[in-house]
Design a protein around this motif. Structure first.
Motif, short mmCIF file in Angstrom:
data_model
loop_
_atom_site.label_atom_id
_atom_site.label_comp_id
_atom_site.label_asym_id
_atom_site.label_seq_id
_atom_site.Cartn_x
_atom_site.Cartn_y
_atom_site.Cartn_z
N LEU A 146 0.92 -1.19 0.04
CA LEU A 146 0.15 0.16 -0.06
C LEU A 146 0.82 1.49 0.09
N PHE A 147 2.10 1.42 0.69
CA PHE A 147 2.92 2.15 0.63
C PHE A 147 3.28 2.72 -0.74
N SER A 148 3.85 1.57 -1.45
CA SER A 148 4.51 1.84 -2.90
C SER A 148 3.56 2.00 -3.82
N THR A 149 2.09 1.73 -3.50
CA THR A 149 1.18 2.19 -4.43
C THR A 149 0.37 3.32 -4.17
N VAL A 150 -0.61 3.05 -3.12
CA VAL A 150 -1.60 4.13 -2.91
C VAL A 150 -0.89 5.58 -2.29
N LEU A 151 0.01 5.11 -1.16
CA LEU A 151 0.44 6.33 -0.39
C LEU A 151 1.54 7.02 -1.37
N SER A 152 2.30 6.26 -1.92
CA SER A 152 3.52 7.00 -2.65
C SER A 152 2.74 7.87 -4.00
N ALA A 153 1.90 7.21 -4.65
CA ALA A 153 1.22 8.04 -5.69
C ALA A 153 0.27 9.36 -5.18
N ASP A 154 -0.01 9.56 -4.17
CA ASP A 154 -0.76 10.63 -3.70
C ASP A 154 -0.33 10.98 -2.17
#
Length: 428
Positions: A228-236
């Motif tokens: 989730l950090f590499s996808t959702v959190l880092s994206a926004d």
């Protein structure tokens, strides 16, 4: 008269037959020798060590204390040797001297070490050292209380690491979305409780080995939060992973006490709540019906069942409640410290919390002091690196883990875990 004296004589005979435990005297002796020779005689001659105690806002100012490094470390080492000799005498007499001995010995040994490390290397800011130690101890204390409740109830909770990480993740994400750290603080226990629910489901319903479940859950939470950090959190990051920090709430009057005022009474609400959790658990565990039931289902669940206590239900309730406490500990990594969420930011603190629980002999008060010891060791490494102490940097990074190993191996003494911990209860 002889009949009445017989039980006392029998106890004395049994005590005399017990083998002498030389572990603690040996440990004290080795450390006393290190303090006397390594820190005292090896200290540079003519060098001085300065201890600073004053901070802004104190009721009165304590001037810096300057001491000759070599002479002071030698005197402190001699005091350590006296306490080691007393520990040897107590072991020969087969009695435990009490908690005052390790506390006094630890303080004297640490002062000798700081005197040697700070010789000619600048100020040792005592208040900052203690404040940093408390900050690093907060997740450990919450984690130790989590493990204590679980094991007192009969559930071995290796998943504290995952619960801390889940609490940190939930606190950071919810606080960022709401732009309010207090909302994140409310969400943090939910993350820890969700991990605890999975633990109790497999441990109680299907009798799966609790240590294996805990390890698997730790890996699962690490993998899930990393994804989730590499996808959702880092994206926004602006929406889901900003820095939201709980403000400090200094207590008027108490904040101005020299040395300890800033350490204990200029903290955020999470630290104050930690005080409440520790004192409440210390009272409830030994003075309440809930604590009695907890100890009963952890020591002799079948006997507890015979008096009408639903063993598995209370084990589940207590473990899930403990998961919420661990989630609060995880919140300190993010909203408690003003940091955004990072991959594996719990960094093994859950396992050290378990060691603190063991060192504290499954007691809230003991686990508190053990966690403070580990937090102090970690912050000590950071502080000594800053003043350029004559210790290799890699050894300073290893310091908290070295303390963990030696403390559990040498200073615990005789400990007995709850008799039924890790044993599934199958109702006949």
């Amino acid at each position: 008269m002889s009949t009445l004296a017989a039980p006392a004589d029998d106890r004395q005979t049994l005590a005399a037959l017990q083998p002498i435990d030389w572990k603690l005297p040996i440990v004290y002796g080795v450390l006393a020798l290190l303090a006397l020779v390594g820190f005292g005689l090896a200290a540079p001659g003519g060098a001085q060590t300065t201890f600073e105690f004053a901070t802004e806002g104190d009721f009165f100012t304590i001037p810096p204390v300057v001491v000759p490094a070599k002479a002071t470390a030698i005197v402190l080492g001699l005091f350590c040797a006296v306490l080691a000799a007393y520990a040897t005498w107590a072991a020969r007499r087969r009695f435990e001297p009490g908690t005052w001995l390790p506390v006094c010995f630890g303080v004297l040994f640490m002062l000798a070490f700081l005197t040697w490390a700070g010789a000619g290397n600048g100020l040792i800011a005592t208040t900052s050292l203690l404040a940093g130690a408390l900050a690093l101890s907060v997740p450990l204390i919450f984690g130790a209380m989590t493990g204590l409740i679980g094991e007192r109830s009969g559930i071995v909770n290796i998943a504290i690491e995952g619960q801390l990480l889940a609490g940190a993740f939930c606190a950071a994400v919810v606080a960022s979305a709401a732009k309010n750290p207090y909302v994140g603080l409310i969400a943090a226990p939910i993350g820890g409780m969700l991990v605890a629910c999975v633990l109790t489901f497999f441990a109680i319903r299907y009798w799966v080995d609790q240590i294996i479940i805990g390890v698997v859950l730790n890996v699962l939470v690490v993998g899930l939060t990393n994804f989730l950090f590499s996808t959702v959190l880092s994206a926004d990051e602006a929406t889901w992973n900003t820095r939201e920090q709980l403000p400090n709430l200094p207590i008027p009057g108490l904040r101005s006490i020299p040395v300890i005022g800033e350490v204990l009474f200029d903290q955020n609400i999470l630290v104050y709540f930690m005080y409440v959790v520790v004192f409440a658990l210390q009272f409830l565990l030994f003075r309440s019906r809930w604590g009695l039931r907890m100890r009963a289902i952890g020591e002799h669940p079948r006997a507890a069942d015979t008096v009408g206590i639903n063993v598995n239900r209370w084990r589940a309730i207590n473990t899930i409640l403990a998961g919420g406490i661990a989630g609060l500990g995880g919140a300190f990594f993010t909203v408690g410290s003003g940091l955004a969420f990072g991959k594996e930011m719990s960094a093994g603190q859950g396992y050290i919390a378990l060691a603190a629980m063991i060192l504290g002999k499954w007691s809230p008060k003991g686990a508190l002091f053990a966690a403070l010891l580990f937090g102090f060791a970690k912050n000590l490494g950071n502080s000594l690196s800053a003043i350029g102490a004559p210790i290799p940097p890699d050894l300073l990074l290893m310091l908290p883990y070295i303390v963990t190993i030696f403390a559990v191996a040498g200073f615990v003494g005789r400990v007995r875990p709850p008799a039924a911990e890790g044993v599934p209860y199958r109702k006949q």
